[in-house]
Design an enzyme around this catalytic site. Sequence first.
Site, PDB file in Angstrom:
ATOM      1  N   GLY A 171      19.936 -32.427 -14.440  1.00 23.63           N
ATOM      2  CA  GLY A 171      19.094 -32.913 -13.344  1.00 23.63           C
ATOM      3  C   GLY A 171      18.752 -31.894 -12.273  1.00 23.63           C
ATOM      4  O   GLY A 171      17.724 -31.993 -11.614  1.00 23.63           O
ATOM      5  N   ASP A 220      24.567 -40.829  -5.814  1.00 23.50           N
ATOM      6  CA  ASP A 220      24.426 -42.286  -5.892  1.00 23.50           C
ATOM      7  C   ASP A 220      25.729 -42.897  -5.367  1.00 23.50           C
ATOM      8  O   ASP A 220      25.915 -43.052  -4.160  1.00 23.50           O
ATOM      9  CB  ASP A 220      24.126 -42.619  -7.359  1.00 23.50           C
ATOM     10  CG  ASP A 220      23.841 -44.077  -7.625  1.00 23.50           C
ATOM     11  OD1 ASP A 220      23.853 -44.876  -6.686  1.00 23.50           O
ATOM     12  OD2 ASP A 220      23.601 -44.434  -8.787  1.00 23.50           O
ATOM     13  N   LYS A 236      21.615 -41.758  -1.799  1.00 21.72           N
ATOM     14  CA  LYS A 236      21.425 -43.209  -1.624  1.00 21.72           C
ATOM     15  C   LYS A 236      22.546 -43.703  -0.710  1.00 21.72           C
ATOM     16  O   LYS A 236      23.646 -44.010  -1.194  1.00 21.72           O
ATOM     17  CB  LYS A 236      21.507 -43.925  -2.969  1.00 21.72           C
ATOM     18  CG  LYS A 236      20.425 -43.533  -3.963  1.00 21.72           C
ATOM     19  CD  LYS A 236      20.578 -44.319  -5.265  1.00 21.72           C
ATOM     20  CE  LYS A 236      19.578 -43.903  -6.302  1.00 21.72           C
ATOM     21  NZ  LYS A 236      19.818 -44.532  -7.613  1.00 21.72           N
ATOM     22  N   ASP A 288      15.774 -37.929 -14.887  1.00 19.98           N
ATOM     23  CA  ASP A 288      15.191 -38.537 -16.081  1.00 19.98           C
ATOM     24  C   ASP A 288      15.403 -40.044 -16.168  1.00 19.98           C
ATOM     25  O   ASP A 288      16.270 -40.610 -15.504  1.00 19.98           O
ATOM     26  CB  ASP A 288      15.829 -37.931 -17.329  1.00 19.98           C
ATOM     27  CG  ASP A 288      17.242 -38.482 -17.567  1.00 19.98           C
ATOM     28  OD1 ASP A 288      18.080 -38.380 -16.637  1.00 19.98           O
ATOM     29  OD2 ASP A 288      17.501 -39.044 -18.638  1.00 19.98           O
ATOM     30  N   ARG A 298      11.611 -35.681 -16.435  1.00 20.10           N
ATOM     31  CA  ARG A 298      12.203 -34.552 -15.683  1.00 20.10           C
ATOM     32  C   ARG A 298      11.143 -33.562 -15.230  1.00 20.10           C
ATOM     33  O   ARG A 298      11.315 -32.844 -14.269  1.00 20.10           O
ATOM     34  CB  ARG A 298      13.222 -33.800 -16.543  1.00 20.10           C
ATOM     35  CG  ARG A 298      14.451 -34.616 -16.933  1.00 20.10           C
ATOM     36  CD  ARG A 298      15.478 -33.683 -17.560  1.00 20.10           C
ATOM     37  NE  ARG A 298      16.560 -34.385 -18.232  1.00 20.10           N
ATOM     38  CZ  ARG A 298      17.642 -34.875 -17.630  1.00 20.10           C
ATOM     39  NH1 ARG A 298      17.788 -34.762 -16.333  1.00 20.10           N
ATOM     40  NH2 ARG A 298      18.577 -35.476 -18.340  1.00 20.10           N
TER      41      ARG A 298
HETATM   42  P1  5GP Z   1      27.053 -40.925  -8.948  1.00 14.70           P
HETATM   43  O1  5GP Z   1      28.212 -40.312  -9.644  1.00 14.70           O
HETATM   44  O2  5GP Z   1      26.807 -40.377  -7.565  1.00 14.70           O
HETATM   45  O3  5GP Z   1      27.104 -42.425  -8.961  1.00 14.70           O
HETATM   46  O4  5GP Z   1      25.776 -40.618  -9.816  1.00 14.70           O
HETATM   47  C1  5GP Z   1      25.286 -39.366  -9.856  1.00 14.70           C
HETATM   48  C2  5GP Z   1      24.517 -39.091 -11.107  1.00 14.70           C
HETATM   49  O5  5GP Z   1      23.899 -40.281 -11.638  1.00 14.70           O
HETATM   50  C3  5GP Z   1      23.395 -38.161 -10.764  1.00 14.70           C
HETATM   51  O6  5GP Z   1      23.765 -36.821 -10.895  1.00 14.70           O
HETATM   52  C4  5GP Z   1      22.322 -38.579 -11.755  1.00 14.70           C
HETATM   53  O7  5GP Z   1      22.521 -37.915 -12.968  1.00 14.70           O
HETATM   54  C5  5GP Z   1      22.564 -40.051 -11.966  1.00 14.70           C
HETATM   55  N1  5GP Z   1      21.711 -40.884 -11.091  1.00 14.70           N
HETATM   56  C6  5GP Z   1      22.084 -41.581  -9.982  1.00 14.70           C
HETATM   57  N2  5GP Z   1      21.044 -42.251  -9.444  1.00 14.70           N
HETATM   58  C7  5GP Z   1      19.983 -41.954 -10.226  1.00 14.70           C
HETATM   59  C8  5GP Z   1      18.592 -42.346 -10.176  1.00 14.70           C
HETATM   60  O8  5GP Z   1      18.105 -43.087  -9.310  1.00 14.70           O
HETATM   61  N3  5GP Z   1      17.807 -41.812 -11.154  1.00 14.70           N
HETATM   62  C9  5GP Z   1      18.270 -40.990 -12.126  1.00 14.70           C
HETATM   63  N4  5GP Z   1      17.379 -40.550 -13.012  1.00 14.70           N
HETATM   64  N5  5GP Z   1      19.562 -40.609 -12.215  1.00 14.70           N
HETATM   65  C10 5GP Z   1      20.395 -41.095 -11.264  1.00 14.70           C
END
Ligand code: 5GP
Length: 179
Positions: free
Chosen positions: A47, A106, A134, A163, A169
């Site tokens: 990403g 996220d 977020k 993606d 992407r």
């Molecule tokens: P976390 O571990 O913070 O919950 O999630 C992080 C990872 O989830 C990010 O690096 C990404 O790969 C994926 N991710 C989280 N939110 C999104 C989103 O809205 N869109 C996409 N495409 N990937 C997300």
Amino acid sequence: MNIKIADLEFEPFISGEAIQARIKEIAAELNADYADKTPIFVGVLNGCFMFMADLVRHMNIPCEVAFTRLSSYHGGVTSSRKISHDLELLVDIANRHIIIAEDIVDTGNTLDYLVDKLKERNPASITVCALLLKPDAIEYSIEELTHVAFQIPNEFVVGYGLDYMELGRNLEGIYRRVV
Ligand code: 5GP
């Protein structure tokens, strides 16, 4: 214009121009903060590839670039909470200043894990630059997360490296899911 990726519809959300403008501002801060530190930018693939490329393009101080891989999404639209790979990072980061370039935070699970793993290798410092955050989804307090380009609602987005089912992407801007 709305776009369709696999089975989902997305609408334009953050333009490519707006992204570039914020990245320039963040790079200016980093150029000042790391002037004599030769930092190593660490990116989590896949990403981060666009964000990393555009961010380091604006760095005018000596710096290195390294990539690792971690994943918790597995092609869907919600975080699975499982980090699928152990940290693969070939460069020695002991006593070095690390700047993590993260595409999106996220829940913060991935970033929290990455920061902990990097700390085990005794870097001089760690800072995190995230393109997107977020705030309503975050569940970890990560004090290293000091630079955020855009705070967004708790919605699924694609584009600029991010993606859906490995697609999208390549988009220059960020699009959000139409529900
Ligand atoms: P976390 O571990 O913070 O919950 O999630 C992080 C990872 O989830 C990010 O690096 C990404 O790969 C994926 N991710 C989280 N939110 C999104 C989103 O809205 N869109 C996409 N495409 N990937 C997300």
